[in-house]
Scaffold this motif. Structure first.
Motif, PDB file in Angstrom:
ATOM      1  N   SER A 266       7.469  42.221  47.799  1.00 52.27           N
ATOM      2  CA  SER A 266       7.981  41.999  49.147  1.00 52.27           C
ATOM      3  C   SER A 266       8.917  43.166  49.474  1.00 52.27           C
ATOM      4  CB  SER A 266       8.733  40.670  49.230  1.00 52.27           C
ATOM      5  OG  SER A 266       9.807  40.654  48.327  1.00 52.27           O
ATOM      6  N   TYR A 267       9.461  43.170  50.685  1.00 54.16           N
ATOM      7  CA  TYR A 267      10.469  44.170  51.001  1.00 54.16           C
ATOM      8  C   TYR A 267      11.540  43.534  51.889  1.00 54.16           C
ATOM      9  CZ  TYR A 267       8.298  44.997  55.588  1.00 54.16           C
ATOM     10  OH  TYR A 267       7.793  44.867  56.858  1.00 54.16           O
ATOM     11  N   THR A 268      12.737  44.128  51.871  1.00 53.09           N
ATOM     12  CA  THR A 268      13.851  43.551  52.617  1.00 53.09           C
ATOM     13  C   THR A 268      14.344  44.418  53.749  1.00 53.09           C
ATOM     14  OG1 THR A 268      15.453  44.520  51.101  1.00 53.09           O
ATOM     15  CG2 THR A 268      14.707  42.280  50.625  1.00 53.09           C
ATOM     16  N   ASN A 269      14.115  45.701  53.694  1.00 59.98           N
ATOM     17  CA  ASN A 269      14.690  46.597  54.675  1.00 59.98           C
ATOM     18  C   ASN A 269      13.797  47.825  54.801  1.00 59.98           C
ATOM     19  OD1 ASN A 269      16.511  47.668  56.480  1.00 59.98           O
ATOM     20  ND2 ASN A 269      17.952  48.362  54.925  1.00 59.98           N
ATOM     21  N   THR A 270      13.765  48.416  55.984  1.00 57.76           N
ATOM     22  CA  THR A 270      12.966  49.609  56.195  1.00 57.76           C
ATOM     23  C   THR A 270      13.583  50.448  57.300  1.00 57.76           C
ATOM     24  OG1 THR A 270      10.765  50.459  56.757  1.00 57.76           O
ATOM     25  CG2 THR A 270      11.424  48.399  57.809  1.00 57.76           C
TER      26      THR A 270
ATOM     27  N   PHE B 133      10.174  57.844  56.041  1.00 61.35           N
ATOM     28  CA  PHE B 133      10.683  56.483  56.188  1.00 61.35           C
ATOM     29  C   PHE B 133      10.856  55.847  54.810  1.00 61.35           C
ATOM     30  CE2 PHE B 133       7.931  57.625  59.715  1.00 61.35           C
ATOM     31  CZ  PHE B 133       8.818  57.515  60.777  1.00 61.35           C
ATOM     32  N   TYR B 134      11.665  54.813  54.751  1.00 61.35           N
ATOM     33  CA  TYR B 134      11.850  54.119  53.475  1.00 61.35           C
ATOM     34  C   TYR B 134      11.640  52.621  53.638  1.00 61.35           C
ATOM     35  CZ  TYR B 134      16.446  52.550  55.066  1.00 61.35           C
ATOM     36  OH  TYR B 134      17.455  51.957  55.769  1.00 61.35           O
ATOM     37  N   TRP B 135      11.337  51.989  52.518  1.00 56.89           N
ATOM     38  CA  TRP B 135      11.280  50.530  52.391  1.00 56.89           C
ATOM     39  C   TRP B 135      12.030  50.168  51.116  1.00 56.89           C
ATOM     40  CZ3 TRP B 135       7.626  53.389  54.610  1.00 56.89           C
ATOM     41  CH2 TRP B 135       6.996  52.891  55.754  1.00 56.89           C
TER      42      TRP B 135
END
Length: 141
Positions: free
Chosen positions: A44-48, A81-83
């Protein structure tokens, strides 16, 4: 007889740091990698930093697939960009890491010049033509 120390899994960690580059207008898919812990993993991911509402890139399926939902990165601006991705193993241990993706402009192929080749004189109705291009791979006219 196995001791608790000998059956303990290696520490869970996200291996992926940088994703392969993506190109605007092209399909994109890659696989996130983890090590240690006890498989199977879920993701999963929390921030991008990816612009919200521009398209579906960044959807991470439970198996770690990182891809575009509609097949291509169509409205994404170029940039990096980041995740913040999270991997969870079979016993609920988690590890997180920021992964980066560079999205590049689509390469536009154009013919920059088109001319009759003076070194290849042909009699009759045939003329040898030459051209130069920019941003193209193996162009045939």
């Amino acid at each position: 007889m196995a001791t608790p120390e000998s059956t303990k899994a290696a520490s869970l960690s996200v291996v992926t740091s940088v994703l392969p580059d993506a190109t605007i207008g092209q399909p994109y898919s890659t696989q996130l990698q983890a090590s240690g812990g006890i498989a199977p993993y879920t993701w999963s991911y929390t921030n991008t930093s990816y612009p919200s509402g521009c398209c579906a890139l960044g959807l991470i399926d439970n198996a770690g697939g990182f891809n575009t939902q509609a097949g291509s990165i169509v409205q994404t601006p170029a940039g990096t960009f980041y995740w913040n991705v999270i991997v969870t193993d079979a016993v609920g241990t988690t590890s997180s890491k920021r992964v980066y993706l560079t999205v590049k402009e689509e390469t536009i192929c154009s013919v920059t010049s088109f001319y009759a080749d003076p070194d290849q004189f042909v009699t009759g109705d045939d003329t040898i033509l030459r051209w130069t291009t920019e941003g193209c791979n193996d162009v045939a006219l």
